[in-house]
Scaffold this active site. Structure first.
Site, PDB file in Angstrom:
ATOM      1  N   ASP A  55       0.824  -1.205   0.000  1.00  0.00           N
ATOM      2  CA  ASP A  55       0.000   0.000   0.000  1.00  0.00           C
ATOM      3  C   ASP A  55       0.859   1.256   0.000  1.00  0.00           C
ATOM      4  OD1 ASP A  55      -2.356   1.393  -0.035  1.00  0.00           O
ATOM      5  OD2 ASP A  55      -2.783   1.182   2.099  1.00  0.00           O
ATOM      6  N   HIS A  96       3.971   3.177  -8.634  1.00  0.00           N
ATOM      7  CA  HIS A  96       3.807   1.753  -8.926  1.00  0.00           C
ATOM      8  C   HIS A  96       5.101   1.154  -9.482  1.00  0.00           C
ATOM      9  CE1 HIS A  96      -0.358   2.017  -7.951  1.00  0.00           C
ATOM     10  NE2 HIS A  96      -0.674   2.797  -8.979  1.00  0.00           N
ATOM     11  N   LEU A 129      12.745 -19.345  -2.734  1.00  0.00           N
ATOM     12  CA  LEU A 129      11.558 -18.723  -2.156  1.00  0.00           C
ATOM     13  C   LEU A 129      10.313 -19.087  -2.955  1.00  0.00           C
ATOM     14  CD1 LEU A 129      10.405 -16.508  -0.127  1.00  0.00           C
ATOM     15  CD2 LEU A 129      10.691 -14.911  -2.031  1.00  0.00           C
TER      16      LEU A 129
END
Length: 238
Positions: free
Chosen positions: A15, A32, A126
């Site tokens: 956010d 972004h 990961l």
């Protein structure tokens, strides 16, 4: 200093990209773009710390309501990120999976997702999940429709529906539930993210906007997690 206990699965609501850019006098898309770079950094740092699963909320079902130009810019960024993510996954042995309603995305994006998932499915680094066109309520509705179809087909009885079966039908099937949810930029809500999966998750709300989120901020979140008395129902976690 006592060694930190590292959560197995961390989920993050990314956010503040737009607000971060606005504060700098830049267009929202600039935020972004910088946020996408932060994702790359945090993936690497998370794995170095010993986190095994990282799930990020990148584009929600509600994000389609944003201004058309912003949505268009986000989709372009997503297309570019798929290429970057493939290179990163090859370098870091990262296993990438997309959760959400992929049918709502353009065909070329779906093709890139399929390529990315196929190319990384056997990687042992990961486990990185990206939530795209994702909403917790939408996920549950899709799950119920699938189970309903099985009931109509006669291979499932209503009484056989269990938590385990629902887990196996959700987008996150096969993944452990998140131990820690981080939301950046000071907001304190879950915004329709992983509604089923967050039942016993610890929450941490960072005041830092996502483009400025760093290894140090991740450590702060995990330090806070270590101070929690983890309980599942009334049973304390060992």
């Amino acid at each position: 200093m006592e060694e930190l206990k590292i959560p197995q699965h961390v989920a993050i609501i990314l956010d503040g990209n737009g607000r971060w850019a606005k504060a700098k006098g830049m267009p929202r898309n600039y935020g972004h773009v910088q946020g996408a770079k932060t994702v790359e950094v945090i993936c690497e740092e998370a794995y170095r710390m010993g986190i095994q699963y990282l799930t990020v909320y990148a584009f929600s079902t509600e994000n389609w309501n944003r201004p058309p130009k912003e949505v268009e810019a986000l989709m372009k960024l997503l297309r570019d990120y798929m290429k970057t993510c493939l290179k990163t996954a090859e370098k870091n042995r990262m296993c990438v999976r997309i959760i959400g309603d992929k049918s709502g995305l353009d065909e070329d994006i779906r093709s890139r997702i399929e390529e990315l998932e196929e190319a990384t499915k056997n990687n042992d680094g990961l486990h990185f999940q990206i939530a795209l066109n994702y909403g917790g309520r939408d996920e549950l509705c899709r799950c119920m429709r699938l189970l309903g179809e099985r009931i109509i087909a006669g291979d499932l009885k209503p009484g056989e529906i269990s938590e385990e079966l629902i887990n196996a039908t959700l987008d996150t099937h096969g993944l452990p539930e998140p131990d820690l949810l981080i939301r950046t930029c000071g907001e304190q809500r879950i915004s329709n993210f992983l509604l089923w999966q967050l039942a016993y998750t610890e929450f941490y709300f960072s005041p830092v906007a996502w483009p400025d989120f760093s290894k140090e901020e991740l450590v702060k979140a995990i330090e806070a997690y270590n101070k929690r008395d983890r309980r599942y129902g009334l049973i304390k976690e060992d």
